[in-house]
Write an enzyme that holds these catalytic residues in place. Structure first.
Site, short mmCIF file in Angstrom:
data_model
loop_
_atom_site.label_atom_id
_atom_site.label_comp_id
_atom_site.label_asym_id
_atom_site.label_seq_id
_atom_site.Cartn_x
_atom_site.Cartn_y
_atom_site.Cartn_z
N HIS A 143 -2.44 1.25 -13.09
CA HIS A 143 -1.73 0.09 -13.64
C HIS A 143 -0.33 0.53 -14.07
O HIS A 143 -0.17 1.59 -14.69
CB HIS A 143 -2.51 -0.47 -14.84
CG HIS A 143 -1.85 -1.67 -15.43
ND1 HIS A 143 -1.98 -2.92 -14.87
CD2 HIS A 143 -1.04 -1.80 -16.51
CE1 HIS A 143 -1.27 -3.78 -15.58
NE2 HIS A 143 -0.69 -3.13 -16.58
N MET A 196 -5.25 -7.00 -6.03
CA MET A 196 -4.82 -8.03 -6.99
C MET A 196 -5.93 -9.04 -7.31
O MET A 196 -5.67 -10.22 -7.47
CB MET A 196 -3.58 -8.76 -6.45
CG MET A 196 -2.37 -7.84 -6.26
SD MET A 196 -1.92 -6.90 -7.73
CE MET A 196 -1.17 -8.22 -8.68
N LEU A 207 -12.26 -8.28 -10.82
CA LEU A 207 -13.62 -8.10 -10.30
C LEU A 207 -14.65 -8.70 -11.26
O LEU A 207 -14.46 -8.67 -12.48
CB LEU A 207 -13.87 -6.61 -10.08
CG LEU A 207 -12.93 -6.01 -9.03
CD1 LEU A 207 -12.86 -4.50 -9.16
CD2 LEU A 207 -13.36 -6.42 -7.62
N GLY A 251 0.78 -1.23 0.00
CA GLY A 251 0.00 0.00 0.00
C GLY A 251 0.81 1.28 0.00
O GLY A 251 0.41 2.26 0.62
N SER A 252 1.93 1.32 -0.76
CA SER A 252 2.67 2.58 -0.81
C SER A 252 1.84 3.66 -1.53
O SER A 252 1.93 4.85 -1.18
CB SER A 252 4.03 2.40 -1.49
OG SER A 252 3.88 2.08 -2.85
N ASP A 255 -13.74 -1.27 -16.48
CA ASP A 255 -14.90 -1.85 -17.14
C ASP A 255 -14.86 -3.37 -16.93
O ASP A 255 -14.09 -3.86 -16.09
CB ASP A 255 -14.98 -1.44 -18.62
CG ASP A 255 -13.86 -2.04 -19.45
OD1 ASP A 255 -13.07 -2.85 -18.91
OD2 ASP A 255 -13.78 -1.72 -20.65
N ASN A 267 -8.70 2.50 -11.34
CA ASN A 267 -7.54 1.64 -11.09
C ASN A 267 -6.27 2.34 -11.58
O ASN A 267 -6.31 3.18 -12.49
CB ASN A 267 -7.71 0.32 -11.85
CG ASN A 267 -6.60 -0.67 -11.58
OD1 ASN A 267 -6.15 -0.83 -10.45
ND2 ASN A 267 -6.12 -1.34 -12.62
C1 GRF Z 1 1.34 -0.33 -8.08
O1 GRF Z 1 2.48 -0.34 -8.87
C2 GRF Z 1 0.11 -0.34 -8.95
O2 GRF Z 1 0.30 0.21 -10.22
C3 GRF Z 1 -0.19 -1.79 -9.10
O3 GRF Z 1 0.16 -2.36 -7.88
C4 GRF Z 1 1.19 -1.61 -7.26
C5 GRF Z 1 0.78 -1.37 -5.85
O4 GRF Z 1 1.85 -1.06 -5.03
N1 GRF Z 1 -1.57 -1.99 -9.50
P1 GRF Z 1 1.63 -0.59 -3.53
O5 GRF Z 1 0.93 -1.74 -2.79
O6 GRF Z 1 0.77 0.66 -3.56
O7 GRF Z 1 2.99 -0.34 -2.98
#
Ligand code: GRF
Length: 210
Positions: free
Chosen positions: A127, A108, A111, A27-28, A159, A125
């Site tokens: 990505h 991860m 959905l 969750g950075s 979507d 989202n």
């Molecule tokens: C991020 O790089 C995001 O693009 C991807 O997952 C990563 C999440 O990293 N979907 P963090 O858990 O927020 O550190």
């Protein structure tokens, strides 16, 4: 392309749009968003939800005084029923917290169409690639394997497909000689941590139209 999307209302500092942030890992990105929201914004995180009770990201939410809960898959159910049953549990938490916009930040799970339709236009989202290039769970590895000289990150509405909804913003990041997956991932994250709050500002103040 933008069929069925209902965007969030316009928030204000006095009446911010209520966000839930969904995470699976450290969750950075969530931590960066919570830092950004220490100032008054047109959006505020009211719920952090993870699909695992021990997801590291939950602590960031707790540290910020935000309700932060793990909602694991209901393993007592048959595999065929588990996925949608899980999403119904997640959805019940979102509704109980009067969430108006769901922010996926390293969540991860793919959905189901049921969940996507419930939140379409209010489900966003981030990505780590320049979509439509390198969708899926191994974006950095795939970019390196393809020999890309530039990659980046994308914020998009979700979507029913995988990493395929309308793109709201992208940032390019150069692939440097000697980059491995980890180095590339860390550099992309730095950019993500700036881009996501910016896009949420636009989305939650009526500055995005489809
Ligand atoms: C991020 O790089 C995001 O693009 C991807 O997952 C990563 C999440 O990293 N979907 P963090 O858990 O927020 O550190």
């Amino acid at each position: 392309m933008s069929e069925g999307f209902v965007l969030p209302r316009s928030g204000s500092e006095a009446n911010p749009v209520r966000l839930a942030v969904l995470v699976s890992g450290g969750g950075s990105g969530l931590a960066a968003l919570l830092r950004y929201q220490r100032a008054q914004r047109c959006h505020r995180t009211v719920l952090v939800l993870a699909d695992k009770v021990d997801a590291g990201g939950l602590q960031h939410g707790r540290d910020a005084g935000v309700r932060s809960i793990g909602v694991p898959l209901p393993m007592n159910l048959d595999k065929s029923e588990r996925r949608e049953a899980h999403e119904r549990l997640v959805n019940a938490e979102l509704e109980a917290a009067e969430v108006e916009l769901v922010v996926l930040s390293g969540y991860m799970r793919i959905l189901t169409p049921w969940f996507v339709r419930r939140w379409k236009g209010r489900l966003v989202n981030i990505h780590p690639s320049l979509l439509p290039n390198f969708p899926g769970a191994h974006a950095h590895r795939d970019a390196l394997a393809a020999g890309a000289s530039v990659t980046g990150c994308t914020v998009h509405l979700v979507d029913e497909g995988v990493d395929s909804g309308p793109i709201l913003a992208q940032r390019e990041i150069e692939v440097l000689p000697g980059d491995d997956e980890e180095a590339l991932q860390e550099r992309i994250k730095l950019e993500e941590h700036v881009l996501y709050p910016e896009v949420l500002d636009r989305l939650c103040s009526g500055r995005i139209s489809l």
